[in-house]
Scaffold this active site. Structure first.
Site, PDB file in Angstrom:
ATOM      1  CE  LYS A 197     -50.763  11.116  74.369  1.00  0.00           C
ATOM      2  NZ  LYS A 197     -52.214  11.257  74.470  1.00  0.00           N
ATOM      3  CD  GLU A 271     -45.873  23.038  83.438  1.00  0.00           C
ATOM      4  OE1 GLU A 271     -46.107  22.673  84.613  1.00  0.00           O
ATOM      5  OE2 GLU A 271     -46.724  23.440  82.653  1.00  0.00           O
ATOM      6  CB  CYS A 305     -49.745  22.812  86.403  1.00  0.00           C
ATOM      7  SG  CYS A 305     -49.358  23.987  85.113  1.00  0.00           S
ATOM      8  CD  GLU A 402     -51.369  19.142  90.072  1.00  0.00           C
ATOM      9  OE1 GLU A 402     -51.061  18.040  89.591  1.00  0.00           O
ATOM     10  OE2 GLU A 402     -51.008  20.226  89.580  1.00  0.00           O
TER      11      GLU A 402
HETATM   12  P1  NDP Z   1     -51.173  12.534  82.594  1.00  0.00           P
HETATM   13  O1  NDP Z   1     -49.867  12.952  83.110  1.00  0.00           O
HETATM   14  O2  NDP Z   1     -51.495  11.094  82.546  1.00  0.00           O
HETATM   15  O3  NDP Z   1     -51.395  13.097  81.122  1.00  0.00           O
HETATM   16  C1  NDP Z   1     -50.605  14.061  80.457  1.00  0.00           C
HETATM   17  C2  NDP Z   1     -50.274  13.599  79.051  1.00  0.00           C
HETATM   18  O4  NDP Z   1     -49.403  12.470  79.085  1.00  0.00           O
HETATM   19  C3  NDP Z   1     -51.479  13.128  78.256  1.00  0.00           C
HETATM   20  O5  NDP Z   1     -51.300  13.431  76.895  1.00  0.00           O
HETATM   21  C4  NDP Z   1     -51.425  11.636  78.491  1.00  0.00           C
HETATM   22  O6  NDP Z   1     -52.129  10.912  77.547  1.00  0.00           O
HETATM   23  C5  NDP Z   1     -49.950  11.366  78.396  1.00  0.00           C
HETATM   24  N1  NDP Z   1     -49.513  10.128  79.040  1.00  0.00           N
HETATM   25  C6  NDP Z   1     -50.155   9.358  79.948  1.00  0.00           C
HETATM   26  N2  NDP Z   1     -49.397   8.294  80.306  1.00  0.00           N
HETATM   27  C7  NDP Z   1     -48.241   8.406  79.607  1.00  0.00           C
HETATM   28  C8  NDP Z   1     -47.036   7.621  79.554  1.00  0.00           C
HETATM   29  N3  NDP Z   1     -46.874   6.538  80.306  1.00  0.00           N
HETATM   30  N4  NDP Z   1     -46.033   8.023  78.737  1.00  0.00           N
HETATM   31  C9  NDP Z   1     -46.171   9.152  77.998  1.00  0.00           C
HETATM   32  N5  NDP Z   1     -47.278   9.914  78.002  1.00  0.00           N
HETATM   33  C10 NDP Z   1     -48.304   9.557  78.805  1.00  0.00           C
HETATM   34  O7  NDP Z   1     -52.293  13.288  83.386  1.00  0.00           O
HETATM   35  P2  NDP Z   1     -53.807  12.809  83.566  1.00  0.00           P
HETATM   36  O8  NDP Z   1     -54.562  13.315  82.443  1.00  0.00           O
HETATM   37  O9  NDP Z   1     -53.923  11.350  83.830  1.00  0.00           O
HETATM   38  O10 NDP Z   1     -54.184  13.573  84.895  1.00  0.00           O
HETATM   39  C11 NDP Z   1     -53.844  13.001  86.147  1.00  0.00           C
HETATM   40  C12 NDP Z   1     -53.456  14.059  87.112  1.00  0.00           C
HETATM   41  O11 NDP Z   1     -52.296  14.735  86.656  1.00  0.00           O
HETATM   42  C13 NDP Z   1     -54.474  15.175  87.261  1.00  0.00           C
HETATM   43  O12 NDP Z   1     -55.439  14.836  88.177  1.00  0.00           O
HETATM   44  C14 NDP Z   1     -53.621  16.316  87.698  1.00  0.00           C
HETATM   45  O13 NDP Z   1     -53.446  16.267  89.083  1.00  0.00           O
HETATM   46  C15 NDP Z   1     -52.312  16.069  87.022  1.00  0.00           C
HETATM   47  N6  NDP Z   1     -52.139  16.881  85.808  1.00  0.00           N
HETATM   48  C16 NDP Z   1     -51.279  17.916  85.877  1.00  0.00           C
HETATM   49  C17 NDP Z   1     -51.103  18.715  84.768  1.00  0.00           C
HETATM   50  C18 NDP Z   1     -50.175  19.857  84.820  1.00  0.00           C
HETATM   51  O14 NDP Z   1     -50.180  20.687  83.920  1.00  0.00           O
HETATM   52  N7  NDP Z   1     -49.346  19.944  85.802  1.00  0.00           N
HETATM   53  C19 NDP Z   1     -51.833  18.504  83.530  1.00  0.00           C
HETATM   54  C20 NDP Z   1     -52.677  17.334  83.536  1.00  0.00           C
HETATM   55  C21 NDP Z   1     -52.811  16.587  84.663  1.00  0.00           C
HETATM   56  P3  NDP Z   1     -53.681  10.572  77.815  1.00  0.00           P
HETATM   57  O15 NDP Z   1     -54.374  11.858  78.061  1.00  0.00           O
HETATM   58  O16 NDP Z   1     -54.061   9.967  76.561  1.00  0.00           O
HETATM   59  O17 NDP Z   1     -53.694   9.651  79.011  1.00  0.00           O
END
Ligand code: NDP
Length: 499
Positions: A197, A271, A305, A402
């Protein structure tokens, strides 16, 4: 006055070293108006009947509509993956599996320009980065794991490696194709099938990847791609047909997934976020260190990240470092992601932009000093000026949370002990950087830093052979290298236990 003198009089006088626009052509990418879900080797309409638009964040313009997979769609994708696992994929010879991975790697290389343009269009990252980092590394991951596919017995001697089954993989929006490669390549090399996904805001490169799979003639159902929002991810996590979840994203969602899976027996790797310290000692080569600081935090708009978001500078060199840093910031070009001269592109979404603005406002309220270079931002789209905060206390939110944007918080230290203490003063433990001339200092500091990845006199370097992952709230499990295969294998420990 001669004709020539008259003409020169009217011609514009260059005001400095300006760059002419150098846009990459976007017509190499052909977009569909609407995309279905890639299930069982075909793009199919979602049973949910729902679609949502995906945007170009640099223009706030819709690019295409993608499907919102519901519970039934997730079920179908998992069943397709199970079917492919049980009826062929797990039994074919490992060398045959490697063949598909090599093919995918080669096709990614052949189509790299198309993918790079699409990645920049949908994600907002500069084309220079998608072209020179995301694409070569994605192909390199498939090449690397193709090499392991028929050598698992050698990688894990006497442990009878076997695939796990169906892997559910959830990836974020900051490196859409690269995160796909990090997850799909080791899963397939180990003999598993996949339901992936992509993130809600950046699904298009994964959908183009479906075309690569068709071109590589990968058997139907081995990789399935379901688009949707967080609720789709949550359905995938819950689905009983999934044997393993691999997640990259926020710590908050990672914790929710861990709670959901507790006691189910499903394997899990997480991660998550980071708040890395980039530590500059007074004997470091300052100009190189300043480049490393810039690359550490402004690469990919800071949507990284492992970004070096906390700069720790030894007090004796604080002033020259900050002066050089500000000077360098004034040369960064922010703007059109498809321009080959752009250093900093668009913020990935409005939601992320709001989060950055909120944290930056908190930094100012708490008393930090803000510096932003003069910078003209495009009128439409999501943008944020590269920012440096000085006068930052460890307790400030900008030093703890972050931000995931182009915002650097600067702290100082006097002794190596103080540097280590401050660097480790975070709930995260993903990465760190050390800049010093002394090799012995690099080794001693690296041993005391609680971080999964530590760079010495460089930053944000990645290689498929090198494991990546964190401690504490940055998650667990490793991706990349031999370690990255382990989470996708059942390994027999009886011999190592003396059984
Ligand atoms: P999320 O953790 O929400 O998104 C990561 C992935 O998980 C996306 O594919 C998302 O889908 C999916 N997801 C969201 N909610 C669920 C759930 N309950 N169960 C399973 N999968 C889920 O990150 P965000 O995009 O909301 O970003 C928020 C914050 O997270 C950022 O501001 C940043 O600080 C951090 N972040 C950190 C990352 C890293 O690599 N460490 C990467 C991305 C974000 P969808 O996109 O459709 O919501």
């Amino acid at each position: 006055m001669t004709d020539l003198e008259r003409r020169q009089d009217r011609s514009p006088v260059p005001s400095g070293w300006d760059y002419a626009p150098a846009p990459e052509a976007r017509d190499i990418v052909t977009l569909e108006e609407r995309y279905g879900l890639y299930v069982g080797g075909d793009l199919v309409e979602p049973r949910s009947g729902e679609y949502f638009p995906t945007l170009d964040p640099s223009r706030e313009e819709p690019l295409a509509e993608v499907a919102q997979a519901g519970k039934e769609d997730v079920d179908l994708a998992v069943r397709a993956a199970r079917d492919a696992f049980e009826n062929g994929w797990s039994d074919i010879s490992p060398a045959e599996r490697a063949k598909y991975l090599f093919r995918i790697a080669r096709i990614l290389q052949e189509r790299s320009r198309e993918f790079a343009v699409l990645e920049s269009l949908n994600g907002g990252k500069p084309i220079r980065e998608s072209r020179d980092v995301d694409l070569p590394l994605s192909a390199a991951h498939f090449f690397y794991y193709a090499g392991w596919a028929d050598k698992l017995e050698y990688a894990f001697p006497h442990r009878r490696p076997k695939p796990i089954g169906v892997a559910g993989q959830i990836i974020p929006w900051n490196f859409p194709l690269l995160m796909l490669a990090w997850k799909v390549a080791p899963a397939l090399a180990a003999g598993n099938t996949v339901v992936l996904k992509p993130a809600e805001t950046t699904p298009l490169s994964a959908l183009l990847f479906a075309d690569v799979l068709r071109q590589a003639e990968l058997p139907p159902g081995v990789v399935n791609i379901i688009t949707g929002d967080g609720s789709t991810g949550a359905e995938l996590v819950k689905n009983e047909g999934v044997d393993k979840i691999a997640f990259t994203g926020s710590t908050e969602v990672g914790k929710a997934i861990q709670r959901e899976l507790a006691g189910t027996g499903k394997k899990l790797t997480l991660e998550l976020g980071g708040k890395a310290a980039n530590i500059i000692f007074d004997d470091a080569a300052l100009d190189q260190a300043v480049e490393g600081i810039v690359n550490g935090i402004y690469f990919n708009q800071g949507h990284v990240c492992c970004a070096g978001s906390r700069l720790l500078v030894q007090e004796s060199i604080y002033e020259p470092v900050i002066e050089k840093l500000k000077q360098r910031l004034r040369t960064l070009r922010v703007g059109d992601p498809l321009d080959k001269n752009t250093d900093v592109g668009a913020i990935n979404s409005k939601q992320q932009l709001d989060k950055i603005k909120e944290l930056v406002a908190s930094g100012e309220e708490e008393g930090a000093e803000i510096y932003q270079p003069p910078c003209r931002l495009p009128e439409k789209g999501y943008w944020f000026v590269p920012t440096v905060f000085t006068n930052v206390a460890q307790s400030y939110r900008i030093a703890q949370e972050e931000i995931f944007g182009p915002v650097l918080s600067v702290l100082t230290f006097r002794t190596p002990d103080e540097a280590v203490e401050k660097a480790n003063n975070t709930p995260y433990g993903l990465s760190a950087g050390v800049w010093t001339e002394k090799g012995s200092r690099i080794l001693s500091i690296a041993q005391r830093l609680r971080a999964g990845v530590i760079w010495a006199n460089t930053y944000n370097r990645f290689d498929p052979t090198s494991p990546f992952g964190g401690y504490k709230e940055s998650g667990f499990g490793r991706e990349g290298g031999l370690h990255g295969l382990e989470p996708y294998l059942e390994l027999d420990d009886s011999e190592t236990r003396g059984g």
